[in-house]
Motif scaffolding. Structure first.
Motif, short mmCIF file in Angstrom:
data_model
loop_
_atom_site.label_atom_id
_atom_site.label_comp_id
_atom_site.label_asym_id
_atom_site.label_seq_id
_atom_site.Cartn_x
_atom_site.Cartn_y
_atom_site.Cartn_z
N GLN A 84 34.95 41.18 33.10
CA GLN A 84 35.58 40.91 34.39
C GLN A 84 35.74 42.22 35.17
O GLN A 84 36.12 43.25 34.61
N TRP A 112 36.53 32.60 32.68
CA TRP A 112 37.97 32.54 32.40
C TRP A 112 38.71 33.32 33.47
O TRP A 112 38.24 34.38 33.89
N PRO A 113 39.85 32.85 33.95
CA PRO A 113 40.54 33.55 35.03
C PRO A 113 41.17 34.88 34.62
O PRO A 113 41.50 35.70 35.48
N ASN A 125 45.00 40.73 36.71
CA ASN A 125 44.08 39.60 36.51
C ASN A 125 43.53 39.05 37.83
O ASN A 125 42.31 38.86 37.96
N PRO A 126 44.38 38.79 38.84
CA PRO A 126 43.83 38.29 40.11
C PRO A 126 42.86 39.28 40.77
O PRO A 126 41.82 38.86 41.30
N ARG A 129 39.37 39.33 38.89
CA ARG A 129 38.48 38.19 39.13
C ARG A 129 37.98 38.17 40.58
O ARG A 129 36.87 37.72 40.84
N VAL A 150 33.26 28.86 39.06
CA VAL A 150 34.28 29.33 38.13
C VAL A 150 34.49 28.29 37.04
O VAL A 150 34.16 27.12 37.20
N PHE A 153 39.56 27.51 35.82
CA PHE A 153 40.50 27.88 36.87
C PHE A 153 41.41 26.71 37.17
O PHE A 153 40.96 25.56 37.25
N HIS A 157 44.54 29.29 40.99
CA HIS A 157 43.49 30.31 40.90
C HIS A 157 42.45 30.08 41.98
O HIS A 157 41.94 31.04 42.58
N LEU A 161 41.33 32.48 45.23
CA LEU A 161 39.94 32.86 45.45
C LEU A 161 39.48 32.43 46.84
O LEU A 161 38.81 33.20 47.56
#
Length: 289
Positions: A84, A112-113, A125-126, A129, A150, A153, A157, A161
């Motif tokens: 990621q 995976w998020p 994490n945000p 991604r 994706v 999610f 999530h 995005l």
């Protein structure tokens, strides 16, 4: 084969062969050969499945035997959680292309998020991604990816995005079956023209095949003279939800494709949907920031 036209404009078969846990060239060759003979034209893999190279080799050998070319199949792979982030995503995708011996993928998904090695609540994490998505948008513009999406999610999530992306996701692949009916997520995807594709449609062996042995599903299968697996898969595709059942059993691979010779009644669909217990048999993304 029923096709789904993605927002990207390309057509995706509503049924594909999942390859999770299929390892070893001989086994993969046998499964792909059986699938191609049965009419499968969509194949789903991922970097973490560690079978991309064998799938690539086998497809190069098998496609000509059935008068097919690369353009006749739909090939999906996924970004590993360890890859990621900016540039790492691009490198990982190019590695998947090399392993699969193809110049493009029909669909590439963030698997995976979250990011491997980081806690579920990690504030990065945000961002990571989103960085991965920017790499995927570039690869899409370059023609190396025909569609992007994706996996695993949740709606929040997806909202995050959608607020930052230039190209919106074309597909969401996530766990969905009668014991985990994600109705609001399905409707959210339909509203945003994101194709909803289910995995784990038949449950898992680690949970003792509770879906395949559910009394209601067994009863409906008997009434329709079909297998329980066919009933579970038909429940999804009759709602325009894609499925990617995995099997190494040739008979099961063939029967899982035989879903267009019958229809479930509204009553049967409702009975199956009524089995919902919001139970995850696989990865649960609810804790990922």
């Amino acid at each position: 084969m029923k096709m789904v036209t993605l927002l990207s404009g390309n057509d995706m078969p509503i049924i594909g062969l999942g390859t999770f846990k299929l390892r070893g060239r001989d086994l993969i060759h046998k499964c792909l050969q059986t699938a191609l003979e049965a009419g499968y034209r969509s194949f789903d893999t991922a970097a973490v499945y560690k079978n991309e190279s064998d799938i690539g080799d086998c497809l190069i050998e098998l496609l000509p035997k059935y008068g097919l070319t690369r353009n006749d199949i739909f090939l999906t792979s996924k970004l590993a959680p360890k890859d990621q982030g900016a540039n790492r995503c691009r490198e990982a995708c190019l590695t998947s292309l090399t392993n699969l011996k193809t110049e493009y993928l029909d669909l590439y998904l963030i698997h995976w998020p979250g990011t491997q090695g980081r806690k579920p609540g990690d504030q990065d994490n945000p961002r990571l991604r989103r960085d991965s998505w920017r790499d995927m948008e570039t690869l899409y513009k370059e023609g190396k990816l025909k569609a992007i999406g994706v996996s695993n999610f949740e709606q929040r999530h997806l909202i995050d995005l959608l607020e930052s992306c230039e190209i919106q996701p074309h597909v969401l692949q996530t766990e969905h079956h009668p014991h985990l009916v994600q109705s609001s997520l399905v409707e959210f995807c339909r509203h945003h023209q994101i194709h909803f594709q289910a995995y784990a449609s038949l449950g898992t062996t680690t949970d003792n095949n509770k879906l395949l042995t559910d009394p209601t599903v067994i009863s409906i299968a008997k009434n329709n003279s079909k297998t329980t697996a066919q009933i579970l898969l038909k429940w999804a595709i009759q709602q325009d939800i894609g499925v990617i059942p995995k099997s190494s059993n040739p008979d099961h691979i063939k029967s899982n494709m035989d879903l267009f010779s019958f229809e479930l009644s509204k009553e049967d669909l409702a009975r199956i949907s009524g089995l919902d217990s919001q139970h995850h048999y696989c990865w649960d993304p609810r804790g990922i920031l």
